[in-house]
Design a protein around this motif. Structure first.
Motif, short mmCIF file in Angstrom:
data_model
loop_
_atom_site.label_atom_id
_atom_site.label_comp_id
_atom_site.label_asym_id
_atom_site.label_seq_id
_atom_site.Cartn_x
_atom_site.Cartn_y
_atom_site.Cartn_z
N ARG A 98 37.10 48.55 48.07
CA ARG A 98 38.24 49.36 48.52
C ARG A 98 37.77 50.51 49.41
O ARG A 98 38.46 50.89 50.37
CB ARG A 98 39.02 49.89 47.31
N ALA A 99 36.60 51.05 49.11
CA ALA A 99 36.08 52.17 49.90
C ALA A 99 35.76 51.76 51.33
O ALA A 99 35.74 52.62 52.23
CB ALA A 99 34.82 52.73 49.23
N THR A 100 35.53 50.46 51.57
CA THR A 100 35.26 49.97 52.92
C THR A 100 36.52 49.54 53.65
O THR A 100 36.45 49.12 54.80
CB THR A 100 34.29 48.77 52.87
N GLY A 101 37.66 49.59 52.97
CA GLY A 101 38.91 49.16 53.57
C GLY A 101 39.31 47.74 53.23
O GLY A 101 40.30 47.22 53.73
N MET A 102 38.56 47.10 52.34
CA MET A 102 38.84 45.73 51.93
C MET A 102 39.55 45.73 50.58
O MET A 102 39.08 46.35 49.64
CB MET A 102 37.55 44.91 51.83
N THR A 103 40.67 45.04 50.49
CA THR A 103 41.37 44.91 49.22
C THR A 103 40.67 43.86 48.37
O THR A 103 40.39 42.75 48.83
CB THR A 103 42.84 44.48 49.43
N PHE A 104 40.36 44.22 47.14
CA PHE A 104 39.75 43.28 46.20
C PHE A 104 40.31 43.60 44.82
O PHE A 104 40.03 44.66 44.26
CB PHE A 104 38.22 43.41 46.20
N VAL A 105 41.12 42.68 44.28
CA VAL A 105 41.83 42.92 43.03
C VAL A 105 41.44 41.86 42.01
O VAL A 105 41.98 40.74 42.02
CB VAL A 105 43.36 42.90 43.23
N PRO A 106 40.50 42.16 41.11
CA PRO A 106 40.23 41.22 40.02
C PRO A 106 41.41 41.23 39.06
O PRO A 106 42.08 42.25 38.89
CB PRO A 106 38.97 41.80 39.37
N VAL A 154 31.12 46.38 35.63
CA VAL A 154 30.48 45.96 36.87
C VAL A 154 31.52 45.53 37.90
O VAL A 154 31.46 45.91 39.08
CB VAL A 154 29.47 44.82 36.61
N VAL A 155 32.48 44.73 37.47
CA VAL A 155 33.49 44.24 38.42
C VAL A 155 34.35 45.38 38.94
O VAL A 155 34.69 45.42 40.13
CB VAL A 155 34.36 43.14 37.77
N GLU A 156 34.71 46.31 38.09
CA GLU A 156 35.49 47.45 38.56
C GLU A 156 34.70 48.29 39.55
O GLU A 156 35.25 48.84 40.52
CB GLU A 156 35.94 48.31 37.37
N GLU A 157 33.40 48.37 39.35
CA GLU A 157 32.55 49.13 40.28
C GLU A 157 32.51 48.47 41.65
O GLU A 157 32.68 49.15 42.68
CB GLU A 157 31.13 49.26 39.72
N VAL A 158 32.32 47.15 41.70
CA VAL A 158 32.26 46.49 43.00
C VAL A 158 33.64 46.46 43.66
O VAL A 158 33.76 46.55 44.89
CB VAL A 158 31.68 45.06 42.90
N ALA A 159 34.70 46.38 42.85
CA ALA A 159 36.05 46.44 43.41
C ALA A 159 36.30 47.79 44.07
O ALA A 159 36.89 47.88 45.15
CB ALA A 159 37.09 46.19 42.33
N GLY A 160 35.82 48.86 43.44
CA GLY A 160 35.94 50.18 44.03
C GLY A 160 35.15 50.31 45.31
O GLY A 160 35.62 50.93 46.28
N SER A 161 33.97 49.71 45.35
CA SER A 161 33.16 49.73 46.56
C SER A 161 33.85 48.98 47.70
O SER A 161 33.81 49.41 48.86
CB SER A 161 31.78 49.11 46.29
N THR A 207 41.93 29.65 41.89
CA THR A 207 40.79 30.35 41.30
C THR A 207 40.96 31.83 41.62
O THR A 207 41.50 32.19 42.67
CB THR A 207 39.42 29.86 41.84
N HIS A 208 40.47 32.66 40.70
CA HIS A 208 40.68 34.09 40.87
C HIS A 208 39.56 34.86 40.17
O HIS A 208 39.29 34.62 38.99
CB HIS A 208 42.02 34.51 40.29
N PRO A 209 38.90 35.80 40.87
CA PRO A 209 37.87 36.61 40.21
C PRO A 209 38.50 37.50 39.14
O PRO A 209 39.66 37.89 39.24
CB PRO A 209 37.27 37.44 41.35
N THR A 210 37.70 37.79 38.12
CA THR A 210 38.20 38.55 36.98
C THR A 210 37.18 39.56 36.51
O THR A 210 35.98 39.37 36.67
CB THR A 210 38.56 37.60 35.83
N ALA A 211 37.69 40.61 35.90
CA ALA A 211 36.83 41.59 35.24
C ALA A 211 36.72 41.31 33.75
O ALA A 211 36.05 42.05 33.03
CB ALA A 211 37.38 43.01 35.46
#
Length: 277
Positions: free
Chosen positions: A222-230, A213-220, A203-207
Motif C-alpha cells: 500500500r505504501a508504494t501505491g499498490m492495493t493488496f488485500v489479503p 508477516v502478511v499484514e506487514e507486506v500488505a502495508g508495504s 484463489t486468494h492470498p490470506t493472512a
C-alpha cells in the motif's frame, strides 16, 4: 514458461518494456509474478516490491508457482466436467502452459477469453494467445472493476455463448480490489451473468496462516501505491454467493484437489471452485 525462463527472451529489460508505460513507477502484481517465476517482463518498481516480499516471505517464489499450478489443475477439472468456455480475468503475463493450452489439450474446441488491463500483458497476449483450428482464444483490454465492459465486449460476445456454461477464473486478482470499491457487487454481477451449470474458480492470498508477516507486506504494498488485500477463508467464501462449492471445498491452494498433500499451508492462498445451481 519454465521457471527460469521469460516468455520473451531479452537482454536486461524485456523488449516489450523498451517503451515506458505510464504506470511503470507503480508495482504491478502481474509483473511481480513474472519476476518471482524467473521472467524478465518487469520494471524496477516491480522488482523492488517483489524483493521486499521475498525478504519477509522467502518461499514467495514457490507460492507463486503453486498458484499458477492451480490454474492447470482447475482447468483440467473444468474441461473434464464438460466446460468448453472460459473467462480468465486478471490473466497476467502468459506462462506455459497457458489456460487455453490446457483447456484445448483436453477439449480442442474450447473457447477462452482473457481479460487484463496491463499493457505488458496485452503485448504478450497479442503475440502468444492464438486460436487453433477448432478452438478460439480472444483477449479483452479491460479491468475487473468494470464487469459490464467485459461482459458487453464484442470479443467476448463473438467467442462465448452466455446461454451455455462458462468457467469464470478469478485467480489471484480479487486481492487487488479493496472492499471500499464494492468488490462483492462486482463479483456478483459476473456470477449473475452466467447460466446454470457455470463454474467460478478463485484463489486468494490470506493472512490466516501468518497474520503479522502478511499484514506487514500488505502495508508495504500500500505504501508504494499498490492495493493488496489479503482475505480470510470466510471472506473468500462470500465471493461464491449461493453457488455450490465442489469438493474438497475452500482449501489451501496446494491442497486443491488433493487434501493429502504435504504441508498444504506452505502456500498462503485459499482456493476453491463452485458450480452455479
Amino acid at each position: 514458461m519454465a521457471e527460469s525462463e521469460s516468455t520473451v527472451e531479452s537482454q536486461g529489460e524485456s523488449e516489450s518494456l523498451t517503451t515506458p508505460h505510464p504506470d511503470h513507477l507503480v508495482p504491478n502484481s502481474a509483473r511481480m509474478y513474472d519476476y518471482w517465476l524467473g521472467g524478465k517482463d518487469n520494471y524496477a518498481a516491480d522488482r523492488q516490491l517483489a524483493e521486499l516480499f521475498l525478504q519477509k516471505i522467502p518461499s514467495m517464489r514457490e507460492m507463486a508457482r503453486a498458484n499458477r499450478d492451480f490454474v492447470t489443475r482447475a482447468t483440467h477439472y473444468l474441461a473434464g466436467h464438460g466446460v468448453r468456455q472460459f473467462i480468465d480475468i486478471g490473466t497476467g503475463i502468459p506462462t506455459s502452459p497457458n489456460l487455453h493450452e490446457t483447456a484445448q489439450g483436453v477439449a480442442p474446441d474450447a473457447h477462452v477469453v482473457y481479460a487484463d488491463n496491463d499493457p505488458v500483458v496485452l503485448a504478450h497476449a497479442r503475440a502468444l494467445m492464438i486460436s487453433n483450428e477448432v478452438g478460439q482464444v480472444a483477449y479483452i483490454d479491460a479491468d475487473v472493476r468494470k464487469p459490464e465492459q467485459i461482459l458487453g465486449s464484442t470479443e467476448l460476445r463473438e467467442q462465448l455463448d452466455l446461454d451455455r456454461p462458462v468457467a469464470l477464473m478469478l485467480v489471484a486478482v480479487l486481492m487487488l480490489i479493496d472492499d471500499a470499491e464494492d468488490i462483492h457487487a462486482t463479483v456478483a454481477q459476473l456470477r449473475d451473468a452466467l447460466p446454470s451449470g457455470s463454474y467460478l474458480a478463485i484463489t486468494h492470498p490470506t493472512a490466516d496462516f501468518d497474520p503479522p508477516v502478511v499484514e506487514e507486506v500488505a502495508g508495504s504494498a500500500r505504501a508504494t501505491g499498490m492495493t493488496f488485500v489479503p482475505r480470510s477463508r470466510d471472506e473468500v467464501a462470500s465471493f461464491f454467493g449461493d453457488w455450490d462449492v465442489v469438493e474438497p471445498g475452500i482449501v489451501p491452494v496446494r491442497a486443491w484437489p488433493d487434501e493429502n498433500v504435504d504441508d498444504p499451508k506452505s502456500a498462503w492462498y485459499w482456493a476453491a471452485i463452485a458450480r452455479k445451481p
